[in-house]
Structures are given as C-alpha cells and as structure tokens.
Motif scaffolding. Sequence first.
Motif, PDB file in Angstrom:
ATOM      1  N   ALA A 172     -20.245 -48.122 -37.265  1.00  0.00           N
ATOM      2  CA  ALA A 172     -20.279 -47.346 -36.022  1.00  0.00           C
ATOM      3  C   ALA A 172     -21.621 -46.653 -35.831  1.00  0.00           C
ATOM      4  O   ALA A 172     -22.176 -46.624 -34.727  1.00  0.00           O
ATOM      5  CB  ALA A 172     -19.150 -46.314 -36.027  1.00  0.00           C
TER       6      ALA A 172
ATOM      7  N   THR B 271     -18.953 -54.180 -29.203  1.00  0.00           N
ATOM      8  CA  THR B 271     -18.237 -54.378 -30.458  1.00  0.00           C
ATOM      9  C   THR B 271     -17.124 -53.348 -30.587  1.00  0.00           C
ATOM     10  O   THR B 271     -17.291 -52.189 -30.180  1.00  0.00           O
ATOM     11  CB  THR B 271     -19.181 -54.309 -31.676  1.00  0.00           C
TER      12      THR B 271
ATOM     13  N   ALA C 250     -24.263 -49.463 -35.071  1.00  0.00           N
ATOM     14  CA  ALA C 250     -24.038 -50.118 -33.784  1.00  0.00           C
ATOM     15  C   ALA C 250     -24.386 -49.187 -32.622  1.00  0.00           C
ATOM     16  O   ALA C 250     -25.106 -49.566 -31.696  1.00  0.00           O
ATOM     17  CB  ALA C 250     -22.590 -50.582 -33.683  1.00  0.00           C
TER      18      ALA C 250
ATOM     19  N   ALA D 209     -20.796 -43.431 -29.966  1.00  0.00           N
ATOM     20  CA  ALA D 209     -19.615 -44.224 -30.298  1.00  0.00           C
ATOM     21  C   ALA D 209     -18.361 -43.510 -29.804  1.00  0.00           C
ATOM     22  O   ALA D 209     -18.291 -42.274 -29.812  1.00  0.00           O
ATOM     23  CB  ALA D 209     -19.529 -44.459 -31.804  1.00  0.00           C
TER      24      ALA D 209
ATOM     25  N   VAL E 225     -23.176 -55.187 -38.503  1.00  0.00           N
ATOM     26  CA  VAL E 225     -23.840 -54.923 -37.220  1.00  0.00           C
ATOM     27  C   VAL E 225     -25.037 -55.849 -37.050  1.00  0.00           C
ATOM     28  O   VAL E 225     -25.327 -56.329 -35.942  1.00  0.00           O
ATOM     29  CB  VAL E 225     -24.257 -53.442 -37.122  1.00  0.00           C
TER      30      VAL E 225
ATOM     31  N   THR F  75     -19.862 -49.156 -28.292  1.00  0.00           N
ATOM     32  CA  THR F  75     -19.063 -49.235 -29.512  1.00  0.00           C
ATOM     33  C   THR F  75     -17.779 -48.434 -29.401  1.00  0.00           C
ATOM     34  O   THR F  75     -17.794 -47.258 -29.016  1.00  0.00           O
ATOM     35  CB  THR F  75     -19.892 -48.702 -30.711  1.00  0.00           C
TER      36      THR F  75
END
Length: 561
Positions: free
Chosen positions: A252, A239, A255, A308, A550, A262
């Motif tokens: 964020a 994503t 995920a 992330a 998410v 991410t």
Amino acid sequence: MNRNTTAVTPLISPADIARESDAFPTLIGEDIILARACGSTETHAAGEMLFSVGQRPVDFFVIVSGRVEILDTSCETVRVIVQHGPGSMLGDINLFLGRPAIASCRVLETLEVIRLTVEQVRRLLVRSAVLNEKWINAILRRRELMDITGFEGLRVIGDRHDPATLRLREFMHRNGVAHRWIDSADSSHLDLINCMKPAVVDYPAIAWGHEVLLQNPTVRELATRIGIAHVIEDEVFDTVIIGSGPAGLGAAVYAASEGLRTLVLDRLGPGGQAGSSSRIENFVGFPAGISGRDLAMRSYVQALKFGATFSAPVSVMNVQRGADDLLSITTDDGSTIRTRTAIVATGVSYRNLRVRGLPELRGAGVYYSATQVEALLCEHQPVHIIGAGNSAGQAAMYLSRFSDHVNLIVRGGDLRKSMSSYLSERVEVNPRIHLRMHHELRAIEGVDQLEKVHLENTITGQTTIETSAGIFIFIGATPCTDFLGDEICKDAKGFLLAGAESANCGSWPLTTRQPCTLETSMPGLFVAGDCRSSTAKRVAFAVGDGALAVNCVHDYLGTYA
C-alpha cells in the motif's frame, strides 16, 4: 455540549508540551507561509467551537494567533486535555481516515487559523519534508499520549468471557480506536452501567460517556457507526490489496506513493499476525525493537498520507478476470469492486489443535493472538502458550508482564530449533515463564469459559491437570487462500504459486508472455507475503515482498517510465 468543564488545569501541562516536542511542534516562519499557501485563513471568536465530537469530516488547522482548548467528553465530566497557542497544529489521524472527531475544540481567545483539508495536507507534506516529519511524528505521538492522559474514548460494555465482546475489542484495537472496556460481570461497574441511556438490555454495548450508541452490534455495524467501514466508490482502481498485514501495508505504501489508485481491504484491520506481536527486534531500522501494533500503525499512517484508501471489515469471496482484462472482486456484502490489478496479501492463520472443546471456547479462554486485549482478560492468572516459534516466544514475553505464571508448552526438546536465539535466551531466563519441554495439550475443561487444561509429558506419559485462564495457540500456519477458486494454482498446502511456478502449473492462459515474478496463474493477480509458496515467514521479508509486488504491478500496467 451541555456539561460543565471541571478540569481547569489541562491534563497535558505547558511543561509537558515543552518536553513532548514531537507531539507538539511549533510552526514558525516558512512553515506558516507554506501552510497558508495550501489552505485558507479564517477567524473565530472566543467561545466558538472549532469542531465537536462526532463531527465528520474534520479538517486540520494551524494556529496563527489566539488560543484554543481540546476537550475530552468521553467520561463523566468534561476535561481539558491540552491548550494550544500560536504555531500549534490541530489535527488527528482521523482526518486521513475520514472518521468522526474524538474530541472537541473550544476557542479561548480570538483566533486566526489556517484550515487545511486532507488533500491540502497531503499537498503540503509533499512540498515540505520538514513539515512532513513534524506532522507525522505529531500524529503518532499524540495517539500514544492519549493512553497516558486516561482518555477513554468509546466504552465497550460486556462480559470478559463473551466472544462477541472480544471480537469488538479486537477490531477496535486493531484499527486504533480509543476505547475502554467495562466488564459487565464486575459488580463494581453496576452503578455506571445503570446510568447508561437508553438502558443496556443486550450485551455487548457501545457507549460514549453515558450515551449508548449500539447494543450487541456486529463488527460491520460497529465499523459503519464509527466511520471505519467505507462505501467504496464505483470506479476502476489501479490495484486492490487484499489483506493489510506487513506485506499488504508494504504494498500500500509503495503503490500509493507511486501514484497508483490504491484500495486496501481487510477482514479485521491493519497489522495481520504481526500486529499481535509484542516486540519485533529483528526488523531493520529499529535496534531497540518495535511492537507489531506500532509498526502496523506507522505503516498505516504512511499509506494514508500518500492517499491509499482502507476499508474494514471486508472479506473477499471471489476474484474473477473479465473479457476486458479487469478483475472483479466480490466481497461478503455482495459488492463488486473493479480493478486493473490485485495483490493477495492475506497471510496465514494459526492451525487449530485437535483437542475437543477448543473451537467452542474460542474467545472465552482460547486465543490465537496475544495483545493487550487478551492479556487483560488473563491478568494475574496462569496462562498456557502452545508453540515454539517466534510468535509463541514473543507472546510469552508479553504475557509475563501481566501474569507471573506463563507456561510455554513445547512439543520438542530444543527451543532454538524454531525460535530466534536472542528470543529463546530471553524466554529461558524470564522467571515468570515456565518452559514445559516435551509436553502437549490433550484436553481442556470448561463450559462457558476455559477453566483447566490437561497436559501430557510425552516422555513419561504422565498427565497433569492445571488451572488456566487462557490458552494461546501459535502452531503451524495455514494460508488464507480458500476464497480463490481452483483456476488459481496453489501448492499442496494451499499456498499460492507465482512466477515460473504458476507458469508451469498448467493454468496460465496467455501465450504472448510469461507471468511476472509474483504473478499468479490469473493474469493481473499478484501475491505477496506469507500466503505465497516457499517464502520466509518474517516481517521484513513480507514488507519487501509487498514492494516487489507493486513493481510487478507497474510492469503489468506499463506505468513505469
């Protein structure tokens, strides 16, 4: 490093260390064993540099035995910030960010340390909740202490009324880059500026100590030089989150913590509009309130901890879905990013007033946020805030710390119609805030910088002309969705439709299923936060929307068990 260290007594004393247990925890016993299992042990002799300013990457360290000192080389003399002994952790948020070191570390006594790379630290923090709490609290609190110690970091040299200077300072503020602004128009700074090498001929300039690094750079050039911009690898992400306000940061965190590859893109940096709020007092879990910047930074670190990747400044120009069902995201530098899903969390921007001259003076007295960057430009001078919502009220409260004549310009006659009751009461009793009900801005004066404002009392029709150092505009909201094409359904105001609304707009291309709750009319493209149609414009709602997005991504990918 060729300068002598002049500060023999550390700026942060042993007594300060004892008092600041969050910033300087001591690892013992099981902590050391866990760290040793994840990292590698090495020794260093007295006088060695464990790491130096500008080094990249920089690892984390746990001291087993020996002592080190952390040195600040950003000003005229080298200063000892703090000394660390056995059980201390050495490291900064820059490890997670991949940015260069902002301080140097010199070994004082023969040293045994455990070295940990960023991946090893992430593994360690997953294994131990206790170490996770100690490590993250230390990273956040040490950043706060940097301001107290007078750490300068980078120097931004430029005129207070130059929009280019403001853009660089806003970018650094948003991304947590330590810096000091030097007003090039202030004659008291002339000697300092004349010492810069090479000589500054094009403002604004960026310097470290007396070394000029950049002259009149773009934000992208600055971001590349100081390690904020990243070369995005040619891979397929699970994503890509477009925007890093509360909704994007919430997405964020969830995920990355749930194993999705991410990437987060933003045109400025973490925080969004909430990042400019001086204090948010209705966010659950913070009864004393928290500033928008602190909330953003905590969320930022949390997402980084889980893996992330962030990159700024990046503007997304287009999103398209290919025959392979992958999304292609085109950015302003011509790059294309491939991803299985994307979440649009670009939020909203405040609308412009239709007053002649405002666009030309943006950044030179006309502002759309009220952070420390803007407040210092207007210190001890009268300012005018346009708006009656929570953002305007928070701005008024914050700016009243810098000016004793803050004018809140309200078109209506009842502040409580659009502002939270606790905040409106606080605004009304603040002696530095002057409420101007039934008033509107009609004109401004100023050539290179704002000088005066023309205000009309809409009941009496009387117009007054007043001196002003800054107009802060917080009216209405326009969704930041122009980069998305007509194939993605929006409401009449440009907010993105999702779920059943996107299914009913006539552009949903699939017959095999209906869109998920937060899915737009493009399969695999989701929306969260203020840019979604029919949402409550509140920070907590945006964070929850990010988490829900998410959840939809997992449903789409089939990655939930």
